[in-house]
Structures are given as structure tokens and as C-alpha cells.
Write an enzyme that holds these catalytic residues in place. Structure first.
Site, short mmCIF file in Angstrom:
data_model
loop_
_atom_site.label_atom_id
_atom_site.label_comp_id
_atom_site.label_asym_id
_atom_site.label_seq_id
_atom_site.Cartn_x
_atom_site.Cartn_y
_atom_site.Cartn_z
N VAL A 43 0.84 -1.20 0.00
CA VAL A 43 0.00 0.00 0.00
C VAL A 43 0.88 1.26 0.00
O VAL A 43 0.69 2.17 -0.82
CB VAL A 43 -0.94 0.02 1.23
CG1 VAL A 43 -1.68 1.35 1.33
CG2 VAL A 43 -1.93 -1.11 1.17
N CYS A 296 -6.33 -9.13 3.69
CA CYS A 296 -7.41 -8.17 3.93
C CYS A 296 -8.76 -8.78 4.27
O CYS A 296 -9.32 -8.48 5.33
CB CYS A 296 -7.53 -7.25 2.72
SG CYS A 296 -5.97 -6.48 2.32
N LYS A 357 -3.78 -15.61 -4.49
CA LYS A 357 -4.41 -15.38 -5.79
C LYS A 357 -3.28 -15.13 -6.78
O LYS A 357 -2.10 -15.08 -6.37
CB LYS A 357 -5.37 -14.18 -5.74
CG LYS A 357 -4.67 -12.87 -5.46
CD LYS A 357 -5.62 -11.71 -5.61
CE LYS A 357 -4.90 -10.39 -5.51
NZ LYS A 357 -5.73 -9.25 -5.77
C1 UGA Z 1 -8.92 -6.77 -1.39
C2 UGA Z 1 -9.91 -5.79 -2.03
O1 UGA Z 1 -10.35 -6.29 -3.27
C3 UGA Z 1 -9.25 -4.41 -2.23
O2 UGA Z 1 -10.22 -3.50 -2.71
C4 UGA Z 1 -8.73 -3.93 -0.88
O3 UGA Z 1 -8.04 -2.69 -1.02
C5 UGA Z 1 -7.75 -4.94 -0.33
O4 UGA Z 1 -8.43 -6.21 -0.17
C6 UGA Z 1 -7.28 -4.43 1.01
O5 UGA Z 1 -8.12 -4.27 1.90
O6 UGA Z 1 -6.10 -4.09 1.13
P1 UGA Z 1 -6.89 -8.26 -2.26
O7 UGA Z 1 -6.94 -8.90 -0.91
O8 UGA Z 1 -5.59 -7.81 -2.80
O9 UGA Z 1 -7.85 -6.98 -2.31
O10 UGA Z 1 -7.45 -9.32 -3.30
P2 UGA Z 1 -8.82 -9.60 -4.07
O11 UGA Z 1 -8.56 -9.53 -5.52
O12 UGA Z 1 -9.93 -8.81 -3.56
O13 UGA Z 1 -9.03 -11.14 -3.69
C7 UGA Z 1 -9.22 -11.55 -2.34
C8 UGA Z 1 -9.48 -13.03 -2.27
O14 UGA Z 1 -10.74 -13.36 -2.84
C9 UGA Z 1 -8.45 -13.88 -3.03
O15 UGA Z 1 -8.15 -15.01 -2.28
C10 UGA Z 1 -9.18 -14.26 -4.31
O16 UGA Z 1 -8.71 -15.45 -4.89
C11 UGA Z 1 -10.59 -14.41 -3.80
N1 UGA Z 1 -11.61 -14.25 -4.85
C12 UGA Z 1 -11.79 -13.06 -5.47
C13 UGA Z 1 -12.40 -15.34 -5.19
O17 UGA Z 1 -12.27 -16.45 -4.64
N2 UGA Z 1 -13.37 -15.16 -6.14
C14 UGA Z 1 -13.57 -13.99 -6.78
O18 UGA Z 1 -14.48 -13.90 -7.63
C15 UGA Z 1 -12.76 -12.91 -6.42
#
Ligand code: UGA
Length: 471
Positions: A43, A296, A357
Site C-alpha cells: 500500500v 485483507c 491469488k
Molecule cells: C482486497 C480488495 O479487493 C481491495 O479492494 C482492498 O483494497 C484490499 O483487499 C485491502 O483491503 O487491502 P486483495 O486482498 O488484494 O484486495 O485481493 P482480491 O482480488 O480482492 O481477492 C481476495 C481473495 O478473494 C483472493 O483469495 C481471491 O482469490 C478471492 N476471490 C476473489 C475469489 O475467490 N473469487 C472472486 O471472484 C474474487
């Protein structure tokens, strides 16, 4: 304020009063914005480089001298984030970004202080604010002129108010600072893009001028069209938590529907598509998988639940989404057992993907952790491959085998489990892999492989919510 007015105020002996009483209303707001970002995690570094790329003068500061040396001397980013190294090189070369481990210096030489340190979960679910308060103590010990203190770290509800009172209690006059809550919404893996293309900017402050000053930093983005919310600090904090908890819940929801699809022979890919075409639902975050991970969603959902409970408002939906997620993270091993029989002792399982991810080397709360733990309990030999996250995982699990390639990982495996949706895994030659494995079991927890093609290569395939494919 013109000279005549100043003279007039002096005459009435009101100048001092005026300066003191209006400082926190923004009269000392910097025209030349010098920004210090404290904390060089993903960040802080993305924010620092991002603001620098918009023409601001930025110092990124961190007490971790090793990190700073790496950035300063080698131009190396201490973690994997696509596009960040290039951006940092550019803004360093234009002189807009510099680094220091001397936080006192960085505080003294800026008028906007952005705090972007980690706030990890404690055992009770509450966020640990130790690093944040250390930074505040440094600021308190150094503050020499008016500063806007911007809190970017995700902090529990009302923390910004607590911070304000904490600084006042330490004897710092309010004329020397204002607090602005400015939560971030960057995703790891696409953080640079997200910084430059935000869906919205959220700013919380009880001082409108300070809020506007920080809002102006984002004006160059998307030609000034980014929706802006200016509110109080607690509402800003809650926007952040509620957004993450909502997205986490959406994932748990689709994961449960996917598990139902498995039982009733429906196809989650089509179901999610049909749902997502409703604009009220939309198609984002409707991909089922091995459960959400990262620093997060799990941490912020836990913190929000803990705070809500302390306020006698249990958030039952968010709590349920965490329970569902725990179960989902156990699903990959359950699927392997359902396919191969419950006794996995002595078998070899290849894990493809360790990061939580794609496009990150972050393994915090990664579904791979639970998968490895459960497989170890079954006395399985684990071979793992990930393009960038193997080093981080090896710190946690030194005893499993880390492979240099997909080929190495799948060689003589009894089952393959795909946990991360890396592009590299989307174009695997399954015909070739079929000749390398000992047994043809494939669990695709990201639904990135064509099940029919795999079945035609004699694999026994199971994704999430797609049923079993077997010749
Ligand atoms: C998340 C939020 O999306 C950001 O907006 C926020 O700023 C961030 O947390 C934070 O609070 O710092 P992030 O944790 O980097 O971002 O990743 P995401 O892309 O949101 O994915 C989070 C998890 O959900 C991953 O494990 C991903 O694989 C999973 N996911 C996401 C799914 O299983 N299915 C989906 O359709 C989307």
C-alpha cells in the site's frame, strides 16, 4: 490574507488568536505539497510511487533499513507487484520519489504524512495497532510545523478519533495537525492500475480544508472524474470495512452455490454468468474457488465482527461468510479424498499455486496453507510449484518439496490440485502432463481448465461447482 488585513489584526492584537484558531480550519494548508509515506508495504509503496507519478514530491520512509537499502541502492521492490518496479524507477529518475529509513527526517520534511503501516489481526480478531502508534509517537516527537496526517492503514472503527485525542493528550496543539482518514482499495496484483484508476476516493475528516487538500491529490486521476466521498472519519473507516466484508461475503455466497451445483449437477460457470448479468448483482467476485485469502478479507471481516460484537450488533452474515470460508479452504483435500479414497498415506500430491491469488507472492491466509496442513496430516508427499510464492511458503513449510517447474511438480504425482489462477496454469499441455503423472486425478479449484479436454486426455477432473468429469 493581505498585508493591510494583517496589520489591522495585529493592531487589534488578534493575529495570534486568528492563526491558532484557523490553523486546523486549513489556513496553513500547503501550497507546495511535500508528501511522506510511512510504511513501504504494497500500500505504502504503490501510494508513494503513485503520488510521485502525479508530479508530487514524495519520500517513502520505513524503519526497516534492509528494505530501504534494497529500494535505494538496488532499485528492488521487496515483494512482487506487477508494474511497481518500473513505476518506482521512473519516479526516482525524475527526482519525485526518494527513500529513507530516517523517519524523523521524513516527517520533518513533509507537510502531508501518509501512514501506511500494517495492522495485522491479533488472536481475538482485533487489529494490532502497535506499528501505527509507533509511527504516531515518531510524528509527535518530531512535529515542527503544520501537518496533515493521513491514515491509509486499515484501522478499526473510531481509531482516527482516538489518534486525534492521543496526539492532543501528548501536548501537541491542534494548530499543528489535522487527521484525515483515506482508506485504500488497491488489490494486490493490480495495485498500480488500481491506484491510477480508482472507483472512488474516500476521505474522512472533521476539517473540510484538510479533506479538500488530500482530495486534490487525486484530482489528476481519470481527468478529475473519480467519484469523491468526503465524510467523517468513522464513516470513512466503515466504508473500507463494509466493502471488504461485502466482497468476502459475495465470494462465500458463490462458493456455497458452487458446492450445491456439485450436488445437483448444475454448472456454476453458467449459473454465475446468469446471475452476474443482472446489473444489481454484477459479475465481479462471482468466481468460486478455494476460499478467499490474503491479508485483507479474512483480517478485516474478523475485525469488523469483533467491533460490531463489542457494540452489541453481531454481524451474523459476515460471521457466516468466515465460517463458510474456513470450510471452503478445506475443500481441495476433501475433493482429493472423494476421488481417490480416504486413505492418502504415501500418495504424492502436486500443488500448483501457493499465493492466495494470481499475480502476487503473498501467501497470507492463502488456501494453500490449509491444503498443505491437511495433506501433511494424511502423510502425503507434497510437491509444490508457484511462479513467485515458493520462497514465502518455504518459510512456513520448509519440509515440502518445491519444484522449479510444472513438469517437475507433476512428475509421478497421484493427484494434481490447482489452487491459484496463474496464467501459466491456463495453458498447460494436459496431454503431456498425462504422460508424466502416476495417477490421473485433477482438482481444479479455480475452474481454469477445460474439463472435457481433460477428460478426453483420460484425466478424472473435478472443478468447483462443475461436477465430476470422468470417461
Ligand atoms: C482486497 C480488495 O479487493 C481491495 O479492494 C482492498 O483494497 C484490499 O483487499 C485491502 O483491503 O487491502 P486483495 O486482498 O488484494 O484486495 O485481493 P482480491 O482480488 O480482492 O481477492 C481476495 C481473495 O478473494 C483472493 O483469495 C481471491 O482469490 C478471492 N476471490 C476473489 C475469489 O475467490 N473469487 C472472486 O471472484 C474474487
Amino acid at each position: 490574507m493581505d498585508y493591510i488585513m494583517i496589520k489591522e489584526l495585529k493592531k487589534r492584537n488578534l493575529l495570534l488568536f486568528f492563526l491558532l484558531s484557523t490553523a486546523s480550519a486549513g489556513c496553513f494548508l500547503p501550497t507546495n505539497k511535500l508528501i511522506t509515506v510511512i510504511g513501504t508495504g504494497y500500500v505504502g509503496l504503490v501510494t508513494g510511487a503513485g503520488f510521485a507519478s502525479l508530479g508530487n514530491q514524495v519520500i517513502c520512509a520505513d524503519v526497516n533499513t534492509e528494505k530501504i537499502n534494497m529500494l535505494q541502492e538496488k532499485g528492488k521492490i521487496p515483494f512482487f507487484e506487477p508494474g511497481l518496479e518500473e513505476l518506482v524507477h521512473t519516479v526516482v529518475s525524475t527526482g519525485h520519489l526518494s527513500f529513507t529509513s530516517n523517519v524523523d527526517y521524513a516527517v520533518a520534511n513533509a507537510n502531508i504524512l501518509v501512514i501506511a503501516v500494517g495492522t495485522p489481526s491479533q488472536a481475538d480478531g482485533h487489529a494490532d495497532l502497535t506499528a501505527l502508534f509507533k509511527v504516531l509517537d515518531t510524528i509527535i516527537g518530531t512535529i515542527n510545523s503544520y501537518k496533515i496526517i493521513v491514515v491509509k492503514s486499515t484501522v478499526p472503527l473510531t481509531t482516527n478519533k482516538t489518534i486525534e485525542q492521543y496526539i492532543l493528550d501528548k501536548g501537541i496543539d491542534h494548530s499543528l495537525f489535522d487527521i484525515v482518514s483515506n482508506p485504500e482499495f488497491l488489490r494486490e496484483g493490480s495495485a498500480v492500475y488500481d491506484f491510477l484508476n480508482p472507483d472512488r476516493v474516500v476521505i474522512g475528516s472533521n476539517n473540510q480544508s484538510a479533506a479538500k487538500c488530500i482530495a486534490d491529490l487525486y484530482k489528476p486521476l481519470k481527468d478529475g472524474t473519480v467519484p469523491l466521498i468526503i465524510t467523517d472519519t468513522t464513516s470513512a473507516e466503515l466504508i473500507k470495512y463494509a466493502s471488504n466484508a461485502f466482497l468476502a461475503t459475495k465470494i462465500s455466497f458463490i462458493n456455497e452455490i458452487a458446492n450445491l451445483c456439485d450436488r445437483v449437477n448444475a454448472d456454476i460457470v453458467t449459473v454465475a454468468k446468469g446471475m452476474g448479468l443482472d446489473v444489481r448483482i454484477n459479475n465481479y467476485f462471482l468466481n468460486p474457488g478455494p476460499g478467499f485469502g490474503g491479508s485483507c478479507f479474512p483480517k478485516d471481516s474478523l475485525e469488523l465482527c469483533a467491533t460490531a460484537l463489542a457494540n452489541n450488533v453481531p454481524l451474523e452474515i459476515v460471521q457466516a461468510s468466515l465460517v463458510v470460508n474456513d470450510n471452503q479452504q478445506a475443500l481441495p483435500v476433501k475433493k482429493v479424498k472423494d476421488m481417490m479414497g480416504s486413505d492418502l498415506k504415501g500418495k504424492t500430491v502436486a500443488i500448483l499455486g501457493l499465493s492466495f491469488k494470481a499475480n502476487t507472492d503473498d501467501i497470507r491466509y492463502s488456501p494453500a496453507i490449509k491444503t498443505i496442513e491437511l495433506l501433511q496430516q494424511e502423510l502425503v508427499t507434497i510437491k509444490a510449484y508457484d511462479p513467485v510464492a515458493m520462497y514465502n511458503m518455504s518459510l512456513l513449510f520448509p519440509a515440502i518439496t518445491y519444484c522449479n517447474s510444472i513438469d517437475d511438480a507433476v512428475y509421478n504425482a497421484d493427484a494434481i490440485v490447482i489452487l491459484t489462477e496463474w496464467d501459466e496454469f491456463k495453458c498447460i499441455d494436459w496431454h503431456k502432463v498425462r504422460s508424466q503423472v502416476r495417477q490421473p486425478y485433477l482438482v481444479d479449484m479455480r475452474n481454469i481448465v477445460d474439463p472435457i479436454m481433460c477428460m478426453n486426455q483420460d484425466f478424472i477432473y473435478e472443478g468447483v461447482g462443475r461436477g465430476l468429469y470422468k470417461k
